[in-house]
Structure formats: C-alpha cells, structure tokens
Design a protein around this motif. Sequence first.
Motif, mmCIF file in Angstrom:
data_model
loop_
_atom_site.group_PDB
_atom_site.id
_atom_site.type_symbol
_atom_site.label_atom_id
_atom_site.label_comp_id
_atom_site.label_asym_id
_atom_site.label_seq_id
_atom_site.Cartn_x
_atom_site.Cartn_y
_atom_site.Cartn_z
ATOM 1 N N VAL A 163 35.741 41.131 44.221
ATOM 2 C CA VAL A 163 35.930 41.689 45.571
ATOM 3 C C VAL A 163 37.216 41.133 46.174
ATOM 4 N N PRO A 164 37.767 41.820 47.189
ATOM 5 C CA PRO A 164 38.963 41.295 47.867
ATOM 6 C C PRO A 164 38.665 39.967 48.562
ATOM 7 N N PRO A 165 39.695 39.165 48.818
ATOM 8 C CA PRO A 165 39.499 37.826 49.399
ATOM 9 C C PRO A 165 38.804 37.807 50.762
ATOM 10 N N HIS A 166 38.968 38.862 51.574
ATOM 11 C CA HIS A 166 38.388 38.851 52.928
ATOM 12 C C HIS A 166 36.878 39.124 52.947
ATOM 13 N N ILE A 167 36.279 39.457 51.819
ATOM 14 C CA ILE A 167 34.841 39.734 51.739
ATOM 15 C C ILE A 167 34.093 38.420 51.526
ATOM 16 N N GLY A 168 33.092 38.146 52.377
ATOM 17 C CA GLY A 168 32.333 36.907 52.260
ATOM 18 C C GLY A 168 30.857 37.160 52.043
ATOM 19 N N SER A 169 30.081 36.085 51.917
ATOM 20 C CA SER A 169 28.629 36.191 51.729
ATOM 21 C C SER A 169 27.996 36.924 52.913
ATOM 22 N N GLY A 170 26.976 37.729 52.630
ATOM 23 C CA GLY A 170 26.260 38.456 53.672
ATOM 24 C C GLY A 170 26.872 39.801 54.013
ATOM 25 N N THR A 171 28.037 40.121 53.452
ATOM 26 C CA THR A 171 28.719 41.389 53.739
ATOM 27 C C THR A 171 28.073 42.522 52.939
ATOM 28 N N ARG A 172 27.821 43.672 53.607
ATOM 29 C CA ARG A 172 27.322 44.872 52.922
ATOM 30 C C ARG A 172 28.539 45.627 52.400
ATOM 31 N N ILE A 173 28.526 45.941 51.102
ATOM 32 C CA ILE A 173 29.652 46.661 50.500
ATOM 33 C C ILE A 173 29.141 47.876 49.738
ATOM 34 N N ILE A 174 30.075 48.759 49.381
ATOM 35 C CA ILE A 174 29.765 49.923 48.546
ATOM 36 C C ILE A 174 30.285 49.605 47.150
#
Length: 187
Positions: A163-174
Amino acid sequence: MKISGVDIRPGNILEYEKGIWKVAKIQHTQPGKGGAYMQVEMKNLQDGRKTNVRFRSADTVERVRLDTKDFQFLYAEGEDLVFMDNDTYEQITLPGDLLGDARPFLQDGMQVALELWDEKPISVELPAQIEATIVEADAVVKGQTASSSYKPAILDNGVRIMVPPHIGSGTRIIVDVYEQAYVGKAG
C-alpha cells in the motif's frame, strides 16, 4: 464454436483432450524457421492440472461457453463452502480450492457467479474488487518518496499486500481480488 490456435486469448474456456481448460497466459512466437505458433498456459477446471500447449494457426480448438448463475456465499464447512442459489434458494456445497488464490477474499453473504458446465459448477467468480480493513501496516520510512514507494500491510483476511505510505492501520481500502493489489481508499 471452433477457433484457430492463434485466436486464443487469456480467460477463454477451451475443450481440449476431453477436458475443460481455462487459458491463463498466451505467448505468440514467430521462429526464424517454420510457422508461427501460440504458446498457451492452461489450467484444467475439473481437476486443477496445469499444462503448456503449442497451437499453430492451422490447429483448431473448441471454445466452450459456460452458463453463469448468481449465488450467495453462506458459510464455510471445514474445507468446503456452502452457496445458495439466488433464484431457487437451493444450497450447494463446493470444495474451497475451486476459488484458488481468491479464497481469502470470500466474505459472508457475498454475491458470486458460479460458472456451470453440463449443470456442474466448475468455477466461482468473486467480484473484481472488495473493501477490506488494514490491520497492520509498517511505519513510513523518512525520506521515502510518495510517488514510487509502497510498504507492506496485512488485511483483516490475513492477505499481505503493498500500500502507499500514507495508508495506516484501521484504514478501509479497496483491493483488486485477482491481482491482490491496492486500488484506492474506500469511500
């Protein structure tokens, strides 16, 4: 419907040597001597075997049309999966390995398409993209450029993706189910 060996494309379902095969990869080769041919990597939809076959332009192969029917995933029973026909409410039990690498992305209540050949299910197709939650993501390394660097992350289904660097734990992604790749942040 018969097609020429050079007209085979990835995703085609072929009847070859009394079996049903799904084309995974193709490579068109034109040697310096002799005629051109298509190198085809296929997977048997009945028993899971893989094979590589050369088809010349003069060769013909039977392309198969599968019936597709909508089902809903109900629950897992050991290694087996139970689905319900959306029209008749009949339940059907299938082996979990029919899904291959997409198995971890199957969610309770998910709508799927079963591909049937001679009234027998031979493959399960999940939606191309699903929403998932990141449960663990590595910290951003200072100095990384955001444009080209990705970091590993683990989804709530246990699958590891980049994932890109700005994505952290708890984030909902597609997530793209078949590429197992990050698509974007969920709405």
